[in-house]
Write a protein that holds these residues in place. Structure first.
Motif, PDB file in Angstrom:
ATOM      1  N   PRO A 183       0.812  -1.230   0.000  1.00  0.00           N
ATOM      2  CA  PRO A 183       0.000   0.000   0.000  1.00  0.00           C
ATOM      3  C   PRO A 183       0.840   1.273   0.000  1.00  0.00           C
ATOM      4  O   PRO A 183       0.465   2.265  -0.648  1.00  0.00           O
ATOM      5  N   VAL A 184       1.964   1.256   0.708  1.00  0.00           N
ATOM      6  CA  VAL A 184       2.835   2.439   0.717  1.00  0.00           C
ATOM      7  C   VAL A 184       3.394   2.688  -0.682  1.00  0.00           C
ATOM      8  O   VAL A 184       3.415   3.824  -1.169  1.00  0.00           O
ATOM      9  N   GLN A 185       3.839   1.627  -1.329  1.00  0.00           N
ATOM     10  CA  GLN A 185       4.378   1.771  -2.683  1.00  0.00           C
ATOM     11  C   GLN A 185       3.303   2.262  -3.654  1.00  0.00           C
ATOM     12  O   GLN A 185       3.578   3.073  -4.541  1.00  0.00           O
ATOM     13  N   ALA A 186       2.071   1.768  -3.474  1.00  0.00           N
ATOM     14  CA  ALA A 186       0.978   2.184  -4.353  1.00  0.00           C
ATOM     15  C   ALA A 186       0.640   3.656  -4.144  1.00  0.00           C
ATOM     16  O   ALA A 186       0.434   4.403  -5.118  1.00  0.00           O
ATOM     17  N   ALA A 187       0.595   4.093  -2.882  1.00  0.00           N
ATOM     18  CA  ALA A 187       0.305   5.502  -2.602  1.00  0.00           C
ATOM     19  C   ALA A 187       1.420   6.392  -3.135  1.00  0.00           C
ATOM     20  O   ALA A 187       1.166   7.498  -3.648  1.00  0.00           O
ATOM     21  N   ARG A 188       2.655   5.917  -3.023  1.00  0.00           N
ATOM     22  CA  ARG A 188       3.794   6.663  -3.571  1.00  0.00           C
ATOM     23  C   ARG A 188       3.650   6.802  -5.083  1.00  0.00           C
ATOM     24  O   ARG A 188       3.901   7.881  -5.643  1.00  0.00           O
ATOM     25  N   ALA A 189       3.270   5.720  -5.742  1.00  0.00           N
ATOM     26  CA  ALA A 189       3.081   5.759  -7.192  1.00  0.00           C
ATOM     27  C   ALA A 189       1.928   6.689  -7.557  1.00  0.00           C
ATOM     28  O   ALA A 189       2.007   7.438  -8.542  1.00  0.00           O
ATOM     29  N   LEU A 190       0.870   6.669  -6.767  1.00  0.00           N
ATOM     30  CA  LEU A 190      -0.288   7.522  -7.030  1.00  0.00           C
ATOM     31  C   LEU A 190       0.096   9.000  -6.949  1.00  0.00           C
ATOM     32  O   LEU A 190      -0.432   9.834  -7.696  1.00  0.00           O
ATOM     33  N   ALA A 191       1.028   9.311  -6.049  1.00  0.00           N
ATOM     34  CA  ALA A 191       1.480  10.699  -5.909  1.00  0.00           C
ATOM     35  C   ALA A 191       2.147  11.208  -7.183  1.00  0.00           C
ATOM     36  O   ALA A 191       2.229  12.419  -7.399  1.00  0.00           O
TER      37      ALA A 191
END
Length: 257
Positions: free
Chosen positions: A56-64
């Protein structure tokens, strides 16, 4: 030629695909179809007991990194950073990413500083949070202040205090602050020998302190009892112990070799 069904090679659809691979696919999709890719990344950024905590952290980082989704990404990263059910290093990564997102800088930095000050956390965790804070834009002095506090806290393990001093010695404006503490560690005979030696090595690596570090390294090696860390050679701490060998005053005989 491989037989396909609905465009997928027969047999391949039976293989499980990891969450990491699916998340990376969503990241790539966002380059081609921004909304659809962002929607999938948002789903991956929600905490899910069935996938690894870091996904989830990696996904949120990518979303940013998707135009127009920075605010949502910041909100998701903050939720992860304050979730006490997650491992602390996962929360730390989320706070770091939050500090690098437009609109999340101050909140991310505050969360990192909170971790560095939190005495309920392991000292290693606190030192790592302070080290990261130093690297956040505009937060070098704030992180350095926390590192000084850690280096000077006699209640913490020596290796953590040494780590904090080492980081300070590598920062140009704080080189002298860190070097002073490394000198104190290397010169303190109450510390275990490996701590004194490590401190002297770190000092020698600091610009302008090579000679002083070499001097303290030699001193640590010649004045500390290798067999009984923290005992100075020549002490009488164990010289009267039954069967103690001749040699250094503490009875270990280490200066015979």
């Amino acid at each position: 030629m491989m037989v396909q069904e609905n465009g997928v090679p027969v047999g391949m659809k039976d293989y499980p695909v990891s969450a990491e691979v699916r998340m990376e696919a969503a990241r790539e999709l966002a380059r081609l179809d921004r909304q659809r890719g962002a929607d999938l990344l948002t789903r991956f950024a929600a905490k899910d007991a069935n996938i690894a905590a870091h996904v989830p952290v990696q996904a949120a980082r990518a979303l940013a990194g998707v135009a127009g989704y920075q605010d949502l990404a910041a909100s998701l990263l903050e939720s992860l950073a304050v979730d006490v059910d997650l491992r602390v290093y996962v929360r730390m990564d989320a706070a770091w990413d939050l500090a690098e997102v437009d609109g999340g800088h101050e909140r991310g930095a505050d969360l990192l500083a909170r971790l560095a000050r939190d005495t309920t956390q392991e000292a290693d965790v606190r030192a790592e949070a302070a080290r990261i804070l130093v690297r956040v834009e505009g937060c070098r002095d704030r992180g350095a202040d926390l590192l000084v506090r850690l280096a000077d806290d006699a209640t913490l393990y020596a290796h953590v205090r040494l780590q904090a001093a080492r980081i300070l010695s590598e920062m140009a404006p704080y080189k002298g602050v860190g070097a002073d503490r490394l000198i104190a560690f290397a010169d303190d005979t109450t510390h275990e020998t490996h701590i004194r030696i490590d401190a002297a090595h770190d000092l020698a690596d600091a610009d302008g302190y090579k000679d002083r570090g070499a001097e303290l390294l030699e001193q640590a090696r010649t004045t500390s009892c290798i067999c009984r860390p923290g005992k100075p050679k020549g002490s009488d701490a164990a010289s009267d112990a039954p069967g103690a060998p001749d040699g250094c005053g503490c009875g270990c005989g280490c200066d015979q070799g």
